[in-house]
Every structure is written in structure tokens, then in C-alpha cells.
Design a protein around this motif. Structure first.
Motif, PDB file in Angstrom:
ATOM      1  N   LEU A 193      22.533  57.783  16.084  1.00  0.00           N
ATOM      2  CA  LEU A 193      21.086  57.999  15.618  1.00  0.00           C
ATOM      3  C   LEU A 193      20.306  56.961  14.776  1.00  0.00           C
ATOM      4  O   LEU A 193      19.122  56.566  15.039  1.00  0.00           O
ATOM      5  CB  LEU A 193      21.069  59.253  14.775  1.00  0.00           C
ATOM      6  N   ILE A 194      21.043  56.320  13.870  1.00  0.00           N
ATOM      7  CA  ILE A 194      20.539  55.434  13.125  1.00  0.00           C
ATOM      8  C   ILE A 194      20.115  53.985  13.841  1.00  0.00           C
ATOM      9  O   ILE A 194      19.056  53.639  13.847  1.00  0.00           O
ATOM     10  CB  ILE A 194      21.546  55.075  11.919  1.00  0.00           C
ATOM     11  N   ARG A 195      21.044  53.768  14.734  1.00  0.00           N
ATOM     12  CA  ARG A 195      20.766  52.672  15.749  1.00  0.00           C
ATOM     13  C   ARG A 195      19.255  52.904  16.305  1.00  0.00           C
ATOM     14  O   ARG A 195      18.417  52.008  16.567  1.00  0.00           O
ATOM     15  CB  ARG A 195      21.889  52.462  16.383  1.00  0.00           C
ATOM     16  N   THR A 196      19.380  53.890  16.951  1.00  0.00           N
ATOM     17  CA  THR A 196      18.292  54.334  17.604  1.00  0.00           C
ATOM     18  C   THR A 196      17.027  54.275  16.903  1.00  0.00           C
ATOM     19  O   THR A 196      15.692  53.639  17.384  1.00  0.00           O
ATOM     20  CB  THR A 196      18.118  55.888  18.297  1.00  0.00           C
ATOM     21  N   GLU A 197      16.899  54.596  15.575  1.00  0.00           N
ATOM     22  CA  GLU A 197      15.769  54.596  14.727  1.00  0.00           C
ATOM     23  C   GLU A 197      15.584  53.319  14.377  1.00  0.00           C
ATOM     24  O   GLU A 197      14.367  52.998  14.438  1.00  0.00           O
ATOM     25  CB  GLU A 197      15.915  55.430  13.703  1.00  0.00           C
ATOM     26  N   LEU A 198      16.495  52.442  14.196  1.00  0.00           N
ATOM     27  CA  LEU A 198      15.975  50.994  14.036  1.00  0.00           C
ATOM     28  C   LEU A 198      15.452  50.368  15.180  1.00  0.00           C
ATOM     29  O   LEU A 198      14.580  49.697  14.983  1.00  0.00           O
ATOM     30  CB  LEU A 198      17.364  50.193  13.882  1.00  0.00           C
ATOM     31  N   MET A 199      16.220  50.454  16.285  1.00  0.00           N
ATOM     32  CA  MET A 199      15.443  49.903  17.519  1.00  0.00           C
ATOM     33  C   MET A 199      14.037  50.424  17.984  1.00  0.00           C
ATOM     34  O   MET A 199      13.309  49.538  18.251  1.00  0.00           O
ATOM     35  CB  MET A 199      16.240  50.176  18.999  1.00  0.00           C
ATOM     36  N   GLN A 200      13.770  51.655  17.628  1.00  0.00           N
ATOM     37  CA  GLN A 200      12.569  52.183  17.566  1.00  0.00           C
ATOM     38  C   GLN A 200      11.609  51.325  16.689  1.00  0.00           C
ATOM     39  O   GLN A 200      10.505  51.088  16.984  1.00  0.00           O
ATOM     40  CB  GLN A 200      12.595  53.792  17.177  1.00  0.00           C
ATOM     41  N   ASP A 201      12.085  51.155  15.436  1.00  0.00           N
ATOM     42  CA  ASP A 201      11.161  50.462  14.492  1.00  0.00           C
ATOM     43  C   ASP A 201      10.727  49.111  15.158  1.00  0.00           C
ATOM     44  O   ASP A 201       9.635  48.756  15.040  1.00  0.00           O
ATOM     45  CB  ASP A 201      12.150  50.190  13.366  1.00  0.00           C
ATOM     46  N   ILE A 202      11.651  48.477  15.616  1.00  0.00           N
ATOM     47  CA  ILE A 202      11.635  46.838  15.963  1.00  0.00           C
ATOM     48  C   ILE A 202      10.590  47.122  17.148  1.00  0.00           C
ATOM     49  O   ILE A 202       9.684  46.279  17.151  1.00  0.00           O
ATOM     50  CB  ILE A 202      12.775  46.455  16.471  1.00  0.00           C
ATOM     51  N   ASN A 203      10.901  48.006  18.289  1.00  0.00           N
ATOM     52  CA  ASN A 203      10.132  47.836  19.249  1.00  0.00           C
ATOM     53  C   ASN A 203       8.764  48.284  18.940  1.00  0.00           C
ATOM     54  O   ASN A 203       7.642  47.634  19.588  1.00  0.00           O
ATOM     55  CB  ASN A 203      10.811  49.047  20.369  1.00  0.00           C
ATOM     56  N   ASN A 223       9.115  55.343  12.356  1.00  0.00           N
ATOM     57  CA  ASN A 223       9.666  56.594  12.892  1.00  0.00           C
ATOM     58  C   ASN A 223       8.882  57.700  12.278  1.00  0.00           C
ATOM     59  O   ASN A 223       9.415  59.069  12.679  1.00  0.00           O
ATOM     60  CB  ASN A 223      11.166  56.481  12.626  1.00  0.00           C
TER      61      ASN A 223
END
Lengths: 406, 194
Positions: B115-125, B3
Motif C-alpha cells: 500500500l505504501i509503495r502504491t501511494e508513493l508511485m501515485q505521488d510520483i506519477n 494522495n
């Protein structure tokens, strides 16, 4: 709504990153004492974190969320992003500054560009021959459309219009008389006017020599308003569209070219101005000497100015004036009877075709964001030109001078 | 971490009106912002509209962004505010984009979690995207689409051996990629396979 003092807000994003790092470690089961305490205190501040923690520890839920993330584009990644880029470009009210981000398009277009380049100008005849068999069917269906058949019109101060003969190429001012460049008279001295407007319709170009010897070339759908004689301290003309000037040197009397929002001041030099009102950018390319470009506000006051150097092009766009090195072939090509594209955006390229072939253009989908490089003769018929531009992602369909782009 | 997007001279280019930087920002952020917006408004068309607008707003407000990480905050805040405005039946107050304080992000805990969830998913993706295309496909089909090995063979025209090979290679590569930061993904992959 919760409001916090500014100082405590500064590091919200840092905090977010910290929470995420802790979550990673929590899930990997490697939190130490201090980190556990930190995470607990975050959960106290944001009880909703518990939901997230539950979610993340349940593998199926997590995969489900990851799937949602993956499938966020409603029409697939390409189409959806394309649509959003289109919205952005539209709202920014400027030509596409954002190029397509799909790398797989590039090799195709690079290949298309190389073909364009390789077959430009002199190579064109060979190509025409080779592709005749392929295009024959469509050529039979649609009559060939050529540019360059229309007549320029000269308008006098009293509003009277004279259709100029297309085979004469140009006119000149000689004393109080206007005549064709081959000497054939056009107006007699009784009909003289103190100023004229020379206008080229779609598909035409025309030449003009002004009273001071300055030579002017008008591209299609362009006009110039100029006086019979240059009186006063300046030589001033007003233009619209694309015009090339070879200004006769006269240090005493600067030559001034006015177009929407811009004024070009020169002593003696040659340059090309492209100031179509249906394009967002006014471009001025300088061949030699130097010119001063002024950006004028709606009240006619100067907002900004720059000195343009040879080989450079000035861009007036969104009320900003800039200059950068340019490929002069582009500004020169039309006078030599060619199209020339130097990383030209799709819609700009299509506008050139519209002005030359007088076609109506209908986009069935969005305007493609590709750019084009290469050149070809303007004496070719439209279908042949289109054959060059066809790519795997864009197809054309021509029905009664209407060009549909898919 | 994924991120922290690295766009060279981001602030300078923004302030010098270099529009190409907008393209780079779009590439870096459109996916997660769309996910974030969708998690709030639950409507594809609205979310797309909101996110497109966010980039326009960033461009128009570029001089107000003074710090590099402020760009990310701006994008999230503008998206969040637009979504809240869309949903304003439940929020009487109109949210304006000049309230560009980062605290805007944490002010509403429910939104903050999104927002935190979004950033986490972004990380994994992001980690997934570092995989070679074949491995990526196999991973997506088997874990996200839930296809069987046989179905994957048919879809990708691979032999069962090739599918297994790609899957284990995907895991191996992911492990390497994630070693430094995203421990938990490693963990869950192990778990899933054992």
C-alpha cells in the motif's frame, strides 16, 4: 491476524501519509534527528519497510517500479478503464452514470452534437441531399428501412383482437361503441367490451380518446388498458411504454395512470409518461398543472410520493423517486414525428431507434458511453439517421435489419 | 500531496446518492487500486475485476462511510480483502468487507508495504502528469521506456534539440512542482542527469 483496539486504528491513514513523507525526506537526505527516530520506529513495527527502503534507494529498481505503475493497464489506459467502468455500470444495474472520462472524446462529440443540432428538423432535407452521393452505395446494398408502417391492435376483454387501420390515426369511445376518429365505426354495440387494451407494435404510434374526453397518444411498442366507461370514484388506466395524456378536467374524479411500480394521480393536465419495462427509469414529464407521482412497492403499498411541477420531470429509478427540471422538447418530440435527444445516453438512443425501425442491435464491443443531443425527423430512413450518429469512435453496419455497432 | 484527492462535497454527495461522485472517485483511484491489486494477485483480469467490484462495494456501502478519508480507507480495504480472498489458499480466513477498520490495512505488514509503495508511485506519477504533454512524453520515453535521444526523435518526430529542450523543461517544471513536498524525486532526477 492482528487486531488492535479501535482508538489506535483511527489514524492508520494518517500514519501511512506520515511514513510516506518520511520516505520522501529520507531519500532526499534531509531527515532531522527526530524524523530519523520516527522512521526507525516505523521500521521496527514494520520490518518489511526495509525492502521498500532498499528499493527506493536503487534508482534502477525505482524506475522499474514506476514503469510498472505506468503500465498497469493491460490493454492501454482507455480500453482498460472503459472495461472496468462497464463492469461497474453493469453491476450497479443502472444506465451509465459514469461518463467517459477521456476528455479527447468530448470535442468530437461536441462537434457531432452541434452538427446534429444545426441540421435538426428543417435543415434535414439539405443534409439528405448533400450526403446522398456518399450514402448511395450503402443504400443500394441495404433496402431503406422506415418506421411507422405497422398497425396498432385493439384487444377486447374476451381476447378478440382487431387490427386498426394505420391511415386513421386514432380511435375513440363513443357510448358503447368504439370508432375511428373520423367517425367510421369499428365495433358494433353487440361486440362491446367493458375494457380494452390498445397496443402499438414497434414502429407505430396511435391516438385514442377515452370516454371522459381524455386524449391519449401512444408511442411505439406501448399499450394502454382502459375501461369502456369510467365507473366509481376514479378514472384508472394502466400503461406500458411511452404515453402522452391530455386529461379532461374532472375535480370529482381523479385520473390515475398505473405503470410498473408507479401511480400518477391527476385532476386535469397534460403529461408524458415513459415506462418501458426494458428501461431502468420511469420518467414522467409535466407540461402544465400538477400531478402527484406515487412510487408503489411490489405489495402495491405507497413507498414514496412527490408533487411534480410543470417543466419538471420525475424519475423513478432503483426504487428512488426524484424530480428535476427538464427539456420538455424531448417528451414532446415523438408526437410531432421527431426524434429528440437531450444528452441521451447511447443505449437509450439506440432503444428509441429499435422501437421505431424494428431492428435488432448487436454490440460488437461494449456499449459506448457517449450521450447525444439534437433531433431529426422520424420519417427519415434508418441509414440517414445513422449517418448523423456516426462518430469517429462508433461505426455502424446494417445487415438484414441487424445493426452491428463497433 | 497527490494522495489527498480533492473531490468537493464528497461525503455529502455520496450520502445523497449522487452517482456522479463515483465517476470522480473512479478517476482519482482506479490507477493506484489497480496497481495495488495487481501487486497482490499478479493477474490483470483478476485485478481489474477486483477494482471494479471495489467501486460497486463503495457505492453499496456508502452510508457506512462516515468520514471523508474513510472513503480512501474503504477503497483500499475492499480491494485488499477481495485480493486476499482470491489468494485464500495461503490465508485460511475469509476476509469480509464489513471489517472496514482502517487497522485492516496495517494488519498484514506485507500488504501494508504494498500500500505504501502504491501511494508513493501515485505521488510520483501525479507529479509527472502535471507536466505539459510533450515534456511528459519525452520523460516517459527516456526514463521509463529507456529510449535513446535518437529513438525519441524518431518516435515523436522531434529534432534532437527539441528533445533536449523538452527534457530539460520537464525537469525544470518537475522541480517547481515538487519543491513543496516530493523532495526525493528531485534528488533522483538530479542524480540521474549528473
Amino acid at each position: 491476524m492482528l487486531y488492535l483496539p479501535i482508538e489506535t486504528m483511527m489514524n492508520t491513514l494518517k500514519q501511512t501519509e506520515h511514513i510516506i513523507a518520511l520516505l520522501h525526506q529520507y531519500l532526499a537526505g534531509i531527515l532531522n534527528e527526530a524524523e530519523q527516530e520516527a522512521l526507525r520506529s516505523y521500521v521496527k513495527d514494520y520490518p518489511a519497510l526495509n525492502i521498500l527502503l532498499e528499493e527506493l534507494t536503487d534508482e534502477d529498481v525505482l524506475l522499474e517500479k514506476l514503469k510498472d505503475f505506468e503500465n498497469v493497464y493491460s490493454d492501454g489506459k482507455e480500453a482498460t478503464q472503459q472495461r472496468m467502468l462497464e463492469m461497474i455500470n453493469q453491476r450497479l444495474q443502472k444506465p451509465p452514470v459514469i461518463k467517459s472520462i477521456y476528455s479527447k472524446w468530448w470535442p468530437r462529440w461536441a462537434a457531432a452534437a452541434m452538427i446534429l443540432f444545426a441540421l435538426s428538423f428543417w435543415g434535414i432535407k439539405q443534409y439528405q441531399h448533400d450526403t446522398r452521393a456518399i450514402t448511395d452505395k450503402r443504400l443500394q446494398q441495404a433496402a431503406k428501412i422506415y418506421g411507422g408502417n405497422n398497425q396498432a391492435v385493439l384487444t377486447l376483454a374476451n381476447g378478440q383482437s382487431i387490427r386498426l387501420l394505420p391511415d386513421r390515426k386514432g380511435i375513440e369511445t363513443q357510448g358503447k361503441e368504439v370508432r375511428y376518429q373520423d367517425g367510421t365505426p369499428l365495433t358494433s354495440s353487440e361486440e362491446w367490451s367493458d375494457h380494452y387494451t390498445l397496443h402499438t407494435p414497434i414502429g407505430a404510434q396511435y391516438q385514442l380518446t377515452l370516454a371522459d374526453g381524455t386524449r391519449v397518444w401512444l408511442n411505439a411498442a406501448s399499450s394502454i388498458t382502459y375501461p369502456q366507461q369510467f365507473q366509481g370514484k376514479e378514472r384508472q388506466v394502466t400503461i406500458e411504454g411511452e404515453v402522452y395524456f391530455e386529461v379532461a378536467k374532472n375535480i370529482e374524479k381523479p385520473f390515475i395512470v398505473c405503470s410498473e411500480g408507479q401511480e400518477i394521480e391527476v385532476l386535469g393536465t397534460s403529461f408524458n409518461v415513459k415506462a418501458y419495462t426494458d428501461e431502468k427509469t420511469t420518467r414522467t414529464a409535466l407540461f402544465d398543472g400538477s400531478v402527484k407521482i406515487k412510487h408503489l412497492g411490489t405489495n402495491g403499498k405507497m413507498i414514496d410520493a412527490l408533487l411534480l411541477r410543470p417543466g419538471y420531470e420525475a424519475y423513478l429509478q432503483d426504487k428512488k423517486l426524484t424530480q428535476q427540471r427538464t427539456d420538455l422538447n424531448e417528451a414532446k418530440a415523438w408526437r410531432q414525428g421527431n426524434f429528440y435527444f437531450a444528452d441521451t445516453p447511447f443505449d437509450e438512443m439506440i432503444k428509441q431507434l429499435q422501437r421505431w425501425y424494428g431492428i435488432e442491435v448487436i454490440y460488437r464491443n461494449k456499449i459506448p458511453v457517449d450521450t447525444f443531443r439534437g433531433g431529426m425527423s422520424r420519417t427519415l430512413d434508418l441509414l440517414t439517421v445513422l449517418d448523423f450518429l456516426k462518430g469517429s469512435d462508433i461505426s455502424f453496419e446494417l445487415v438484414d435489419k441487424k445493426l452491428y455497432i463497433n | 500531496m497527490a494522495n489527498t484527492t480533492n473531490i468537493p462535497d464528497l461525503l455529502d454527495r455520496l450520502h445523497a446518492d449522487d452517482a456522479t461522485v463515483l465517476s470522480a472517485l473512479f478517476q482519482a483511484y482506479n490507477h493506484r487500486l489497480l496497481y495495488f491489486a495487481k501487486s497482490m494477485v499478479h493477474d490483470n483480469a483478476v485485478a481489474e475485476e477486483v477494482v471494479a467490484d471495489t467501486f460497486v462495494k463503495l457505492w453499496q456501502g456508502r452510508y457506512r462511510v462516515k468520514r471523508e478519508d474513510g472513503v480512501k480507507a474503504f477503497l483500499y480495504i475492499a480491494t485488499k480483502n477481495a485480493c486476499l480472498n482470491y489468494l485464500k489458499s495461503s490465508h485460511a480466513k475469509q476476509h469480509f468487507d464489513y471489517e472496514l477498520d482502517e487497522a485492516m490495512l496495517t494488519a498484514d505488514p506485507e500488504v501494508y508495504i504494498k500500500l505504501i509503495r502504491t501511494e508513493l508511485m501515485q505521488d510520483i506519477n501525479h507529479a509527472l502528469q502535471q507536466l505539459p504533454p510533450k515534456q511528459q512524453e519525452v520523460f516517459k520515453l527516456s526514463f521509463l521506456e529507456g529510449l535513446s535521444t535518437e529513438e525519441i526523435c524518431q518516435t515523436l518526430g522531434l529534432s534532437p534539440n527539441a528533445v533536449f529542450a523538452n527534457r530539460s523543461r520537464a525537469l525544470e517544471t518537475l522541480r517547481k512542482l515538487l519543491k513543496d513536498h516530493t523532495f526525493f524525486l528531485l534528488f533522483f532526477l538530479w542524480h540521474h542527469f549528473s
